[in-house]
Structure formats: structure tokens, C-alpha cells
Design an enzyme around this catalytic site. Structure first.
Site: not given
Ligand code: GLU
Length: 464
Positions: A240-242
């Protein structure tokens, strides 16, 4: 039989790196077998599908060089056909009308949950006489799925997987508003498009058992399935984005080359001996599903960056100049014909030192600048009064030198010797004066790329 695969993204967001890998595998599998690779835009979720997302997918695939063999199929355009198949199943007694109201379904679900059972439709309209249909309720159409036996899937990646029919309820194929459900639409389209191999993320595995029930009800030949593991982050959680960039657009903006990204994505969870650096034609020649592992792969940004550096060094100089100039212009630089020529001239040296197009652009920016240059603190520190005086003397020497590699080299060496300095003690302040930084390709190449007039101008600007 022509092998035919498809990539079937839903245009509800960005083109995720996982989707890109699915597309790549489908593409390579089809090419390896001399077959066809098709694209289907699964836009049935009208509320969430957007034209921008479609464009992002098309641009992303184009950029990655994953070209489909036919124009994209838009799933919503096949809606009449999905309805037709549902009606056929109904006519053949393989599907039935279900008149449950939303309230009834909710109550069914709540009761199942209270009894700690999985929330399944209980089949109450399966054998009921439609004459008992309540007035004013529009029916949904449900598949009359077998209750005995099991669905056996021989997945090309996951191996044999079985699910008992008793564990699946009668799924809706046509909603009460007359629209087909996603599971049903996918089966109809894959059949009609003559798809022989469905290669997709393993998050779709449970869907497959339901889809097989539809194939069987229609008496259609099933494609072969290959469910490939998803991409996780370094910590093992779903990417994911993180974790870093996830959308293809982001990787592009960060300066990754499409061939490097494809190379990396292929090597992620697919093995072929030690081969790491693989061009597209080698990928096509080598790719089979046997090499795809079952475990989730972990995205390693450092490895991707390293591989990108390798691809960058192989890339054509003019192409790289195009990329660099585009980025420079975007960040507000004016790049005239002289700067264009300088960037191309120095590209062999620049690309040796960069791992991404962003780095490459940053290292080339000085070539597009005008005096007075901005100086990095470290470069500024090199330009002491003493160094500036030395550069003044060097300016005098270089004025009489022809600007090509060997003459410059000889001149610099001669100058250093005359000054009683090491070559580096001349080259470092000179580099600072020419580039505004402490890093650049070889000093001779840098001088040649800038050309005599510009080099002298830059030196004069610090000696003045
Ligand atoms: N549209 C689905 C998705 O984007 C893929 C369905 C499939 O490959 O069958 O996840």
C-alpha cells in the site's frame, strides 16, 4: 488452439503495480505461446468507474509496452449478452427467480450471524412456485447451483484446490434491477472472447469456484486458471501507499524506465535460474507459469532502483536526453539547442552515475543553466580565494587549448604540474565552477560537453 489471455482491470482507481504484473504475465504467456493478449475494461461498477481511470490504464499499459492485440472490450457494452445468458439459464431450469426483499435478506444474514453460520442465502425461492411471488417485488435471478459434490480446480499456480458445493449459496447472476453481477459478466465475457487462460491475482481464487458453477451450468468449456500471488511490502503486509509508490504513474514520475519495471516485476515471484537482467524477447522466450511461486512476493524498492540503474546505462542516449529535457522543462528550465547538444554529449558519463531519470535529470541540470550558477554548499566551499586565483590562471591556459579530450587532458595535467598540485586539486574546484556541484562525469568530458566558450564563461564567473 490459439492461446488467448486477457487483462481485465476495473477502472475504479489507479493502475496498481500488482495489476501491471498481472498484465505482464498475461502478455508474456500469450506471446510465449504465439497467442493473443486482450484487454477488457471491467466497467460494470458504473458508480466507481471513471473515464480518467480508463485512460490511466491505457496509458500505463502503453508505457509498459504491453500492447493488446485488439481494441479494448468494455464490459458494459456486453450487458445485453449477459442478460441473454441469464435468461437462457432460467429457461433451462438452471437458474430461478428469487423474490426476496432486501429486508428478508438482511434478516437471513442477521440470523446466520447470530447462529455463527456463514451468511448464505438459504435457497428459499429455489423450488418455490413463482405464482407465489409477492406483488410489486422485482425478482433477482439466481443460479441453481449444485448442492452435492465439489468444485475441483486444477490451478496452474496453486495446484489442486477443492471447494464443496454445499459451502456456496445460489449466487445472483442478474440483479433485481436487471443488471448482471460481476461474477456472471466475467464468465460470459471470458467465454465469448475465447479466453483459454485466466491469469489473475489470487485474491480472485474464491470467485473462481463460483464462476466455474456458471461455466458448468452453461456447459461451456472452462479456461485454465492461474492465480498468481499478490505483491506485499517488505513487512509482509499487502502493498500500500505507506510502503512507497504503488501506482504505475508514480513509478514513471519517479524516473523508472518501463523496461526496468517490467524486468523487476517479472523477477518478483518468477524465477529462472540466476538470470536477472532480461530483455523483453528473452522474457517471452523463457516465461512459463511453472516458474511462478505460490508465496506472496515482497516489493523491494532498492532492488528495483538498482535494476533501473542497469537499464539506464543500457538505454539509448537520445532517448534519455528526451526524458531529461522533458523533466527539465517541467521543472522550469529553458533548454535551448546548445543545452540540448551538451546534454547529449555528456549523456554517456551522466548515465553511468544515475539510478533513475530523476537523478539523471538533476545531474544534467547544470548543462542547461546560465552563469551565474547556483552553487551547492560543498562546491561553494571548494571555491576559496586561493582556488579562484588558480582558476584565473587556468582560464588563461585553457584559452589557448583546442577543446577535445586529449588536448584538454594534456593541458590540465601540464597546468597541475606547473602549479605543483595534484590533478584532483585542480579538477575539483574546476568542477565546482563548471557545474555548481562536486559531482559530474569526468572533468575532460564535462569541459568538452560545455564547449570552450561556455566553460571559459563559467570559470571567469568565479574568478572575477
Ligand atoms: N476486474 C478484476 C480486477 O480488477 C479482475 C477480474 C479478473 O481478472 O477476472 O480485480
Amino acid at each position: 488452439m490459439t492461446i488467448r489471455t486477457r487483462f481485465a482491470p476495473s477502472p475504479t482507481g489507479l493502475l496498481h503495480i500488482g495489476g501491471a504484473r498481472t498484465a505482464l504475465f498475461n502478455y508474456l504467456f500469450a506471446r510465449h505461446h504465439g497467442g493473443e493478449f486482450l484487454l477488457r475494461i471491467e466497467d460494470t461498477d458504473r458508480a466507481r468507474s471513471t473515464q480518467e481511470a480508463v485512460q490511466v490504464i491505457l496509458d500505463g499499459l502503453d508505457w509498459l509496452g504491453l500492447h493488446a492485440d485488439a481494441p479494448p472490450v468494455y464490459q458494459t457494452k456486453n450487458e445485453a449478452r449477459h442478460v441473454e445468458v441469464a435468461i437462457q439459464l432460467l429457461a433451462e431450469g438452471k437458474a430461478y427467480r428469487c423474490y426476496c426483499t432486501p429486508e428478508e435478506l438482511t434478516a437471513m444474514r442477521e440470523q446466520a450471524m447470530a447462529e455463527k453460520r456463514p451468511p448464505r442465502y438459504d435457497g428459499r425461492w429455489r423450488d418455490r412456485d413463482p405464482a407465489e411471488a409477492p406483488a410489486g417485488v422485482k425478482p433477482a435471478i439466481r443460479l441453481k447451483a449444485p448442492r452435492e459434490g465439489e468444485v475441483v480446480l486444477n490451478d496452474l499456480v496453486q495446484g489442486e484446490v477443492r471447494v464443496k458445493n454445499a459451502e456456496m449459496d445460489d449466487m445472483i447472476i442478474l440483479r433485481s434491477d436487471g443488471t448482471p453481477t460481476y461474477l456472471h459478466a466475467v464468465v460470459c465475457d471470458d467465454h465469448d472472447m475465447g479466453i483459454t487462460h485466466v491469469i489473475r491475482g489470487d485474491d480472485h481464487l474464491t470467485n473462481t469456484f463460483r464462476q466455474i458453477q456458471i461455466y458448468d451450468a452453461m456447459g461451456w468449456e472452462k479456461p485454465q486458471f492461474a492465480h498468481i500471488p499478490l505483491i506485499h511490502g517488505a513487512d509482509g503486509a499487502k502493498l500500500s501507499k505507506r510502503h512507497g509508490a504503488v501506482s504505475i504513474l508514480e513509478f514513471r514520475e519517479q524516473g523508472f524506465l518501463p523496461e526496468a519495471l517490467c524486468n523487476y516485476l517479472l523477477r518478483l515471484g518468477w524465477g529462472h535460474g540466476d538470470a536477472e537482467f532480461l530483455a523483453r524477447d528473452e522474457q517471452i522466450a523463457l516465461f512459463t507459469l511453472d516458474g511462478v511461486g505460490r508465496a506472496a512476493s515482497r516489493m523491494d524498492y532498492a532492488k528495483l532502483t538498482h535494476l533501473n540503474g542497469m537499464w539506464l546505462r543500457q538505454a539509448d542516449d537520445e532517448r534519455l536526453r528526451g526524458e531529461v529535457v522533458e523533466r527539465l522543462v517541467k521543472s522550469g528550465h529553458t533548454v535551448g539547442t546548445e543545452a540540448m547538444a551538451r546534454i547529449l554529449a555528456l549523456m554517456p558519463g551522466l548515465k553511468e552515475r544515475a539510478k533513475t531519470l530523476e537523478e539523471l535529470t538533476a545531474s544534467a541540470a547544470f548543462l542547461a543553466r546560465e552563469v551565474p550558477l547556483p552553487f551547492e554548499p560543498k562546491a561553494e566551499a571548494l571555491l576559496t580565494l586561493e582556488a579562484r586565483e588558480m582558476l584565473g590562471r587556468l582560464h588563461g591556459v585553457l584559452t589557448g587549448v583546442a577543446f577535445e579530450g586529449t588536448a584538454i587532458d594534456a593541458a590540465l595535467r601540464g597546468f597541475a604540474e606547473a602549479e605543483g598540485r595534484k590533478l584532483g586539486q585542480v579538477a575539483q574546484p574546476l568542477r565546482a565552477a563548471l557545474t555548481g556541484s562536486t559531482m559530474s562525469p569526468g572533468i575532460d568530458a564535462t569541459l568538452v560537453a560545455l564547449g570552450k566558450d561556455e566553460s571559459l564563461k563559467r570559470i571567469a564567473a568565479v574568478t572575477a
